[in-house]
Design a protein around this motif. Structure first.
Motif, PDB file in Angstrom:
ATOM      1  N   THR A   1       0.855  -1.181   0.000  1.00 14.72           N
ATOM      2  CA  THR A   1       0.000   0.000   0.000  1.00 14.72           C
ATOM      3  C   THR A   1       0.897   1.239   0.000  1.00 14.72           C
ATOM      4  OG1 THR A   1      -0.079   0.256   2.399  1.00 14.72           O
ATOM      5  CG2 THR A   1      -1.675  -1.266   1.398  1.00 14.72           C
ATOM      6  N   PRO A   2       0.365   2.407  -0.368  1.00 16.32           N
ATOM      7  CA  PRO A   2       1.182   3.638  -0.323  1.00 16.32           C
ATOM      8  C   PRO A   2       1.793   3.890   1.049  1.00 16.32           C
ATOM      9  CG  PRO A   2      -0.804   4.047  -1.586  1.00 16.32           C
ATOM     10  CD  PRO A   2      -0.960   2.676  -0.993  1.00 16.32           C
ATOM     11  N   THR A   3       1.046   3.618   2.108  1.00 13.30           N
ATOM     12  CA  THR A   3       1.579   3.841   3.459  1.00 13.30           C
ATOM     13  C   THR A   3       2.696   2.856   3.768  1.00 13.30           C
ATOM     14  OG1 THR A   3      -0.549   4.708   4.221  1.00 13.30           O
ATOM     15  CG2 THR A   3       0.982   3.937   5.899  1.00 13.30           C
ATOM     16  N   GLU A   4       2.515   1.594   3.413  1.00 13.40           N
ATOM     17  CA  GLU A   4       3.572   0.602   3.632  1.00 13.40           C
ATOM     18  C   GLU A   4       4.826   1.000   2.879  1.00 13.40           C
ATOM     19  OE1 GLU A   4       0.608  -3.278   4.149  1.00 13.40           O
ATOM     20  OE2 GLU A   4       1.618  -2.896   2.243  1.00 13.40           O
ATOM     21  N   TRP A   5       4.653   1.483   1.637  1.00 13.54           N
ATOM     22  CA  TRP A   5       5.820   1.887   0.850  1.00 13.54           C
ATOM     23  C   TRP A   5       6.550   3.040   1.525  1.00 13.54           C
ATOM     24  CZ3 TRP A   5       9.298   0.636  -2.569  1.00 13.54           C
ATOM     25  CH2 TRP A   5      10.130   1.649  -3.048  1.00 13.54           C
TER      26      TRP A   5
ATOM     27  N   LEU B   1       8.748   8.784  12.055  1.00 14.14           N
ATOM     28  CA  LEU B   1       7.976   7.987  11.102  1.00 14.14           C
ATOM     29  C   LEU B   1       6.525   8.457  11.043  1.00 14.14           C
ATOM     30  CD1 LEU B   1       9.413   4.454  11.908  1.00 14.14           C
ATOM     31  CD2 LEU B   1       9.660   5.662   9.735  1.00 14.14           C
ATOM     32  N   LEU B   2       5.949   8.698  12.195  1.00  8.24           N
ATOM     33  CA  LEU B   2       4.555   9.146  12.228  1.00  8.24           C
ATOM     34  C   LEU B   2       4.389  10.501  11.553  1.00  8.24           C
ATOM     35  CD1 LEU B   2       3.715   7.995  15.844  1.00  8.24           C
ATOM     36  CD2 LEU B   2       2.530   7.230  13.788  1.00  8.24           C
ATOM     37  N   GLN B   3       5.317  11.427  11.813  1.00 12.67           N
ATOM     38  CA  GLN B   3       5.216  12.756  11.205  1.00 12.67           C
ATOM     39  C   GLN B   3       5.445  12.694   9.704  1.00 12.67           C
ATOM     40  OE1 GLN B   3       7.967  15.226  13.429  1.00 12.67           O
ATOM     41  NE2 GLN B   3       6.372  15.859  14.839  1.00 12.67           N
ATOM     42  N   ASP B   4       6.433  11.902   9.271  1.00 15.39           N
ATOM     43  CA  ASP B   4       6.756  11.847   7.843  1.00 15.39           C
ATOM     44  C   ASP B   4       5.658  11.164   7.032  1.00 15.39           C
ATOM     45  OD1 ASP B   4       9.082  13.122   8.388  1.00 15.39           O
ATOM     46  OD2 ASP B   4      10.421  11.471   7.882  1.00 15.39           O
ATOM     47  N   VAL B   5       5.009  10.170   7.613  1.00 16.71           N
ATOM     48  CA  VAL B   5       4.032   9.388   6.859  1.00 16.71           C
ATOM     49  C   VAL B   5       2.605   9.898   7.064  1.00 16.71           C
ATOM     50  CG1 VAL B   5       3.053   7.083   6.518  1.00 16.71           C
ATOM     51  CG2 VAL B   5       5.516   7.353   6.877  1.00 16.71           C
ATOM     52  N   TRP B   6       2.240  10.201   8.311  1.00 10.97           N
ATOM     53  CA  TRP B   6       0.861  10.606   8.589  1.00 10.97           C
ATOM     54  C   TRP B   6       0.698  12.105   8.858  1.00 10.97           C
ATOM     55  CZ3 TRP B   6       2.556   5.754  10.214  1.00 10.97           C
ATOM     56  CH2 TRP B   6       1.819   4.658   9.737  1.00 10.97           C
TER      57      TRP B   6
ATOM     58  N   ASN C   1       1.809  11.075  17.835  1.00  9.58           N
ATOM     59  CA  ASN C   1       1.739  10.231  19.035  1.00  9.58           C
ATOM     60  C   ASN C   1       0.929   8.955  18.822  1.00  9.58           C
ATOM     61  OD1 ASN C   1       3.232  12.035  20.731  1.00  9.58           O
ATOM     62  ND2 ASN C   1       1.424  13.350  20.841  1.00  9.58           N
ATOM     63  N   ASN C   2       0.469   8.712  17.609  1.00 13.06           N
ATOM     64  CA  ASN C   2      -0.376   7.540  17.341  1.00 13.06           C
ATOM     65  C   ASN C   2       0.482   6.320  16.993  1.00 13.06           C
ATOM     66  OD1 ASN C   2      -2.657   9.078  17.773  1.00 13.06           O
ATOM     67  ND2 ASN C   2      -2.943   9.576  15.624  1.00 13.06           N
ATOM     68  N   SER C   3       1.177   5.795  17.987  1.00 13.30           N
ATOM     69  CA  SER C   3       2.115   4.700  17.727  1.00 13.30           C
ATOM     70  C   SER C   3       1.415   3.423  17.294  1.00 13.30           C
ATOM     71  CB  SER C   3       2.965   4.431  18.977  1.00 13.30           C
ATOM     72  OG  SER C   3       2.143   4.122  20.081  1.00 13.30           O
ATOM     73  N   ASN C   4       0.103   3.319  17.570  1.00 11.91           N
ATOM     74  CA  ASN C   4      -0.612   2.111  17.134  1.00 11.91           C
ATOM     75  C   ASN C   4      -0.648   2.008  15.613  1.00 11.91           C
ATOM     76  OD1 ASN C   4      -2.362   4.432  17.461  1.00 11.91           O
ATOM     77  ND2 ASN C   4      -4.053   3.118  16.807  1.00 11.91           N
ATOM     78  N   TYR C   5      -0.629   3.155  14.908  1.00 14.71           N
ATOM     79  CA  TYR C   5      -0.552   3.119  13.448  1.00 14.71           C
ATOM     80  C   TYR C   5       0.695   2.357  13.009  1.00 14.71           C
ATOM     81  CZ  TYR C   5      -4.034   6.942  12.982  1.00 14.71           C
ATOM     82  OH  TYR C   5      -5.156   7.712  13.002  1.00 14.71           O
ATOM     83  N   LEU C   6       1.812   2.679  13.642  1.00 13.78           N
ATOM     84  CA  LEU C   6       3.076   2.044  13.261  1.00 13.78           C
ATOM     85  C   LEU C   6       3.046   0.544  13.512  1.00 13.78           C
ATOM     86  CD1 LEU C   6       5.834   4.523  14.471  1.00 13.78           C
ATOM     87  CD2 LEU C   6       5.338   3.829  12.135  1.00 13.78           C
ATOM     88  N   ARG C   7       2.524   0.148  14.646  1.00 18.88           N
ATOM     89  CA  ARG C   7       2.501  -1.283  14.964  1.00 18.88           C
ATOM     90  C   ARG C   7       1.713  -2.063  13.916  1.00 18.88           C
ATOM     91  NH1 ARG C   7       2.158   0.746  20.319  1.00 18.88           N
ATOM     92  NH2 ARG C   7      -0.130   0.648  20.293  1.00 18.88           N
TER      93      ARG C   7
END
Length: 228
Positions: free
Chosen positions: A156-160, A179-184, A190-196
Motif C-alpha cells: 500500500t502507499p503507506t507501507e511503501w 515515522l509518524l510525522q513523515d508518513v501521517w 503520538n499515534n504509535s498504534n498506526y506504526l505497529r
C-alpha cells in the motif's frame, strides 16, 4: 546549461514554463504525472525540479519523497494548496521552495536562479543506490517496486512510505515520532498504534519469519531500523 524537470499536468502551464525556461537557455524536460517524472529524473538527472502537488496518479509529496531518496537537486513546489499544514508537509518532505498558484513567472525564475546558485550542479548521493538488495527481498527506489523470490510484492502507499524511509537509513534508528510525522503528518505524531499495525503488515509480506524479524527491527519504546 542547467536542466530543469517540469512536473505538471496542466498543458497550458507546461507550455508557458517550457517557453520561458528555454528562452533563458535552460534545458527542459516535462512530465505530466508522478511515474513519468521519476523515470525522467532517473534518466536525465535534472539540476532542478518544478513540481506540482496535484498530479493525476500520485500526490506530489510522494514524488518529492522518492526524489529525495537519491538526489539533492532543488525542488520548487508549484501548487494551488495554500494552507500552512500542506506547505509544512512539502518542506518536511524535502522541498526547497514553495510558490502558490497563480504565481509571477519573473518571481519563479528568480527563485529558480537562487536555488541553483545555492546548490550548484546536480549532486547525486552515492550512498543511496537505486536498488537495495536485502537478500530475502529487493527494493527498487526509483520504480517504487518491491520483489521477493522473483515476484512483485504489492504494498500500500503507506507501507511503501514506511519501508522507503527505513531502507534509505540502513542500520539507523528511526524514531516513532519521525515515522509518524513523515508518513501521517504532525497531527499524528503520538499515534504509535498506526506504526505497529503497518509494520506488522510489512513483516508479513517481506520477512521470512514475521514473528522473529531479521530486517525490520523494533527498538522497544524508541522506533525501528532496517538491517540489511
Amino acid at each position: 546549461m542547467s536542466r530543469v524537470l517540469v512536473v505538471e499536468d496542466d498543458p497550458q502551464l507546461v507550455r508557458a514554463l517550457v517557453i520561458n525556461l528555454q528562452a533563458r537557455e535552460y534545458g527542459v524536460d516535462a512530465a505530466p504525472d508522478g511515474a513519468s517524472a521519476l523515470r525522467t529524473a532517473a534518466a536525465r538527472h535534472p539540476d532542478a525540479v518544478l513540481l506540482d502537488l496535484g498530479l493525476p496518479d500520485m500526490d506530489g509529496v510522494e514524488v518529492l519523497r522518492a526524489l529525495r531518496v537519491w538526489t539533492a537537486a532543488p525542488v520548487l513546489v508549484l501548487s494551488a494548496r495554500r494552507s500552512s499544514p500542506e506547505k509544512i508537509e512539502a518542506f518536511e518532505a524535502g522541498a526547497d521552495d514553495y510558490l502558490t498558484k497563480p504565481f509571477s513567472m519573473d518571481e519563479l525564475l528568480a527563485r529558480l536562479r537562487a536555488a541553483l546558485r545555492r546548490t550548484g550542479p546536480f549532486p547525486q548521493a552515492p550512498e543511496a543506490p537505486a536498488v537495495v538488495d536485502a537478500g530475502e527481498f529487493s527494493v527498487n527506489l526509483v520504480a517504487k517496486k518491491v520483489s521477493r523470490a522473483g515476484r512483485d510484492v504489492r504494498l500500500t502507499p503507506t507501507e511503501w512510505q514506511l519501508l522507503e524511509i527505513l531502507i534509505c537509513n540502513p542500520g539507523r534508528l528511526i524514531t516513532q515520532r519521525r515515522l509518524l510525522q513523515d508518513v501521517w503528518g504532525p497531527a499524528h505524531s503520538n499515534n504509535s498504534n498506526y506504526l505497529r499495525v503497518y509494520m506488522a503488515q510489512l513483516r508479513r509480506k517481506l520477512e521470512p519469519d514475521p514473528s522473529h524479524p531479521r530486517y525490520l527491527i523494533t527498538e522497544p519504546g524508541m522506533g525501528y531500523r532496517f538491517e540489511a
